[in-house]
Design a protein around this motif. Sequence first.
Motif: not given
Length: 243
Positions: A49-57, A61-64, A123-125, A225-234
Amino acid sequence: MANQARLILLQPEGTTSGFDWTGKLRDAISRLPSVREKVTQIVEFQRKAEWGKKLVDAGYAMKPFIGALSIYSSDVDGLKELISTILKENEVKDSSPVWLVGNDEDKITKTPKDPSKPLAKFMALIVRNPNLTTQQFHSHWSGPHAALFCGQSVSQEKVVIYKQFHSSPEWTKDFVQLGLSIAEFEGVVEVWLETAEDVEAVFCNPEYVEEMRPDEIMLLNLERSGIMIGSDSVETEKFVAAS
């Protein structure tokens, strides 16, 4: 994992799942030889959730959704048997997850600088522009749009992996009949980079915005459409499917 069938579960935020899909999937795979011969991998994506603030600016759009779970199989029949078995054996009251089914197209594949370190993932949906037919959308997205993205200097410098997930209308009908709730998205963009800062460097780059945005407007319904930012689980689990 290109050309394999892929089923994606999207978990909306703000909901408490009453059904352990991850556990049920792994249990069914372990018990069903015919499924185990086909399923190759389960990949968990966790949103940061803390990633991608500059992309929102920058107007994204962040998808929920709090994350995604992808199940890969050598063919779609393995996925259908897996899901139908779980639904027959369990009363699934949790209607919050939504699903997509289709396959991947790999566009950029490089070796990470440190393979042991999790990559940041964009990820962009995406929802198709209704002015385009389904065929026009997938053809342009896979061809000219992908070439435009791959040709960006910042993409060539920083992108480790770029792939497109294309939903299959035919397969989607089969899973609707099984009882799954299908998401409205017709595709998913997945881009892996070394760091979250690299995500911002690519998608907030003036060259990218100037050259890519007109094509995105033509191709997509940006409001839906919208995005998510994160990482795949190890803890991603891999299976060895029969050849």
